[in-house]
Design a protein around this motif. Sequence first.
Motif, short mmCIF file in Angstrom:
data_model
loop_
_atom_site.label_atom_id
_atom_site.label_comp_id
_atom_site.label_asym_id
_atom_site.label_seq_id
_atom_site.Cartn_x
_atom_site.Cartn_y
_atom_site.Cartn_z
N GLN A 33 -46.00 -0.90 -25.96
CA GLN A 33 -44.90 -1.55 -26.30
C GLN A 33 -43.49 -0.84 -26.00
O GLN A 33 -43.49 0.32 -26.60
CB GLN A 33 -44.88 -2.11 -27.91
N PRO A 34 -42.53 -1.45 -25.61
CA PRO A 34 -41.21 -0.54 -25.22
C PRO A 34 -40.38 -0.74 -26.47
O PRO A 34 -39.06 -0.72 -26.42
CB PRO A 34 -40.55 -1.39 -24.17
N PHE A 35 -40.82 -0.24 -27.51
CA PHE A 35 -39.88 0.23 -28.86
C PHE A 35 -40.08 1.59 -29.16
O PHE A 35 -41.41 2.05 -29.68
CB PHE A 35 -40.61 -0.66 -29.98
N GLY A 36 -39.10 2.36 -28.69
CA GLY A 36 -39.25 3.56 -29.26
C GLY A 36 -40.13 4.47 -28.05
O GLY A 36 -40.87 3.96 -27.40
N GLY A 37 -40.38 5.94 -28.32
CA GLY A 37 -41.31 6.81 -27.46
C GLY A 37 -42.92 6.61 -27.80
O GLY A 37 -43.39 6.90 -27.11
N GLY A 38 -43.05 6.65 -29.14
CA GLY A 38 -44.46 6.63 -29.41
C GLY A 38 -45.38 5.88 -28.94
O GLY A 38 -46.70 6.61 -28.37
N PRO A 39 -45.43 4.63 -28.45
CA PRO A 39 -46.56 3.98 -27.98
C PRO A 39 -46.66 4.48 -26.57
O PRO A 39 -47.97 4.88 -26.13
CB PRO A 39 -46.08 2.57 -28.01
N GLY A 40 -45.70 4.81 -25.71
CA GLY A 40 -45.76 5.04 -24.34
C GLY A 40 -46.36 6.77 -24.23
O GLY A 40 -47.08 6.86 -23.60
N VAL A 132 -58.23 -4.38 -27.32
CA VAL A 132 -58.20 -3.49 -28.26
C VAL A 132 -56.57 -3.24 -28.65
O VAL A 132 -55.71 -2.95 -27.65
CB VAL A 132 -58.67 -2.48 -27.72
N ILE A 133 -56.20 -3.15 -29.97
CA ILE A 133 -54.75 -3.03 -30.19
C ILE A 133 -54.72 -1.49 -30.71
O ILE A 133 -55.62 -1.29 -31.71
CB ILE A 133 -54.38 -3.80 -31.07
N ILE A 134 -54.09 -0.45 -30.22
CA ILE A 134 -53.81 0.86 -30.93
C ILE A 134 -52.52 0.61 -31.86
O ILE A 134 -51.38 0.31 -31.27
CB ILE A 134 -53.53 1.85 -29.93
N ASP A 135 -52.63 1.00 -33.01
CA ASP A 135 -51.38 0.66 -34.22
C ASP A 135 -51.20 2.00 -34.78
O ASP A 135 -51.72 2.46 -35.56
CB ASP A 135 -51.80 -0.66 -34.88
N LEU A 136 -49.95 2.44 -34.56
CA LEU A 136 -49.41 3.51 -35.19
C LEU A 136 -48.81 3.32 -36.37
O LEU A 136 -48.46 4.31 -36.97
CB LEU A 136 -48.57 4.36 -34.13
N LEU A 137 -48.61 2.00 -36.47
CA LEU A 137 -47.68 1.61 -37.74
C LEU A 137 -48.44 0.66 -38.71
O LEU A 137 -47.64 -0.40 -39.26
CB LEU A 137 -46.33 1.09 -37.15
N LEU A 138 -49.53 0.64 -38.85
CA LEU A 138 -50.38 -0.36 -39.55
C LEU A 138 -49.75 -0.45 -41.10
O LEU A 138 -49.52 -1.76 -41.62
CB LEU A 138 -51.90 -0.16 -39.71
N TRP A 139 -49.33 0.28 -41.42
CA TRP A 139 -48.50 0.53 -42.99
C TRP A 139 -47.44 -0.26 -42.94
O TRP A 139 -46.91 -0.64 -44.06
CB TRP A 139 -48.47 1.83 -43.36
N PHE A 140 -46.66 -0.59 -41.82
CA PHE A 140 -45.19 -0.85 -41.73
C PHE A 140 -45.03 -2.31 -41.81
O PHE A 140 -44.03 -2.72 -42.26
CB PHE A 140 -44.74 -0.12 -40.64
N TRP A 141 -45.90 -3.18 -41.13
CA TRP A 141 -45.53 -4.27 -40.70
C TRP A 141 -45.34 -5.36 -42.06
O TRP A 141 -46.20 -5.43 -42.99
CB TRP A 141 -46.39 -5.07 -39.79
N PRO A 142 -44.14 -6.05 -42.10
CA PRO A 142 -44.02 -7.01 -43.22
C PRO A 142 -45.22 -8.11 -43.47
O PRO A 142 -45.56 -8.21 -44.39
CB PRO A 142 -42.81 -7.78 -42.73
N SER A 143 -45.84 -8.55 -42.21
CA SER A 143 -47.12 -9.41 -42.08
C SER A 143 -47.78 -8.87 -41.05
O SER A 143 -47.28 -8.54 -40.01
CB SER A 143 -46.62 -10.68 -42.19
N ILE A 144 -49.02 -9.09 -40.97
CA ILE A 144 -50.16 -8.79 -40.05
C ILE A 144 -50.14 -10.11 -38.91
O ILE A 144 -50.47 -11.19 -39.43
CB ILE A 144 -51.35 -8.40 -40.56
N SER A 145 -49.79 -9.61 -37.83
CA SER A 145 -49.83 -10.67 -36.69
C SER A 145 -51.46 -11.41 -36.52
O SER A 145 -52.16 -10.58 -36.84
CB SER A 145 -49.48 -10.09 -35.29
N PRO A 146 -51.50 -12.50 -36.33
CA PRO A 146 -52.66 -13.21 -36.12
C PRO A 146 -53.56 -12.48 -34.87
O PRO A 146 -54.55 -12.59 -34.90
CB PRO A 146 -52.43 -14.76 -36.11
N GLY A 199 -36.07 11.93 -28.93
CA GLY A 199 -37.33 11.38 -28.67
C GLY A 199 -37.02 9.87 -28.11
O GLY A 199 -36.10 9.90 -27.34
N GLY A 200 -37.83 8.76 -28.45
CA GLY A 200 -37.66 7.42 -27.89
C GLY A 200 -36.76 6.59 -28.69
O GLY A 200 -37.29 6.27 -29.66
N MET A 201 -35.68 6.47 -28.21
CA MET A 201 -34.76 5.68 -29.13
C MET A 201 -34.62 4.17 -28.49
O MET A 201 -33.88 3.27 -29.37
CB MET A 201 -33.21 6.08 -29.34
N VAL A 202 -35.24 3.95 -27.48
CA VAL A 202 -35.12 2.66 -26.70
C VAL A 202 -35.67 1.42 -27.59
O VAL A 202 -36.87 1.53 -28.10
CB VAL A 202 -35.51 2.57 -25.48
#
Length: 419
Positions: A33-40, A132-146, A199-202
């Motif tokens: 996902q192109p949100f920040g540098g962490g995923p890439g 397979v979904i790699i999730d670095l922020l499972l604690w963060f999401w306001p709701s869990i996507s289906p 870091g990745g701010m994009v």
Amino acid sequence: MGENPDQIHHDGIVKTRLVESATQPMNIVCNAQPFGGGPGATLMAVMPYLRSRLESLGPVALHYVGSSLTMDFQKLTQADWDGSHHIDLYSNPETGKIELVSLLQRLKPRLVVTFMDELVAAAAQAADIPVVIIDLLLWFWPSISPHWRQADVVIAAEFYGVQERIISEKMNNVVTVPPLGPPPRTTTGPSKDVLLNFGGMVNPLMPKEEYVAYARLIYSAAKRALNLRNAALPKSQHAKLIVLVASLDVARGIDPQDPEAARMVLPDEALELMSSAELVCCTAGLGNLYAAGAVANAVLLLPPLHEGHAIQTHLIKKAGVSVDAMEWHEFTCGAPINYYNGSLEVMDDVSKAQKEVISSGQAQKALADRMLVAMLQSAGSAAGSSAEDAPLRSLITTFGQDNGDAMAARIVDVLTRVR
């Protein structure tokens, strides 16, 4: 009795197809996902271990699908993908979706591995491809996507609140792994210079002008603070400012007068620079936090660019971890931002605060003075610090760490079930 020529021809075709089938590589599509540098960055760390573990399964072709700074990572690292496909699902979602569906139909991948990209997961699941979904922020999401619930496996990196989230959401398809991070330093070495690591701010939801303006603001304040620091200390203690970024846009835009003001470097070089710096000033992305916890001598967290930076900092402090962190309201006339509001509202509040600081000479001086205090403090305490006392080290003692192989192992577990 003679052999039937037609039968011989038919058998030959069958045997040829069997050989082609046996040698045809099994396609796997990876994405970040192109949100920040962490995923890439995480994907690039996992990739070599994934390749190694896949060797026992026969020929495999790894394809990368992504856009924005995630493609910058591929260029920087010269990643050894069997296929690299620039598909943008964010600036033009309809066109991006058509391109992605077409690619999936052509490749017929046995598995899609995405680092938190819901749009890619949705397209793959619609095509009945295991995900397979790699999730670095499972604690963060306001709701869990289906799409998380429909995934074959969600591989979650540990952090505060992850286990509680799994239980409260009854997510039976989640496995956890230690967060990605470098080995902790066990000895202290000589420290010098001040490192500014953006870091990745994009963020596709944020105009490029916003995060480039952020980088310019912080960079200017850091230069001003460094000059004051050096003026206050003997020449033997003078330091340089080193600036690291993970985006070509930021590297090019941070200082129009100096195109070499900021550098994009490989992770190993970034870690080496962080470990030798007297002070690391960085954004509060998880990658930066774990890296700083492992190798940094002293840390100052920059003002949040979005709610993720702020909430991660709040959770760390709530757990009793001592970390020096700046907040926007220290430099503006406004009240503290509520980072638990919706993403767009938070980004709007951050944008307003940032513009207020940019438009105020007094606020810019306050920002530089705040950074100067941290620089002088790190200069005074560097000689007496020890590796075990490193800031944020408790993140590693609490959650452990991995080099990427634990995630790779979980991916291969899924592949052996679905192939």
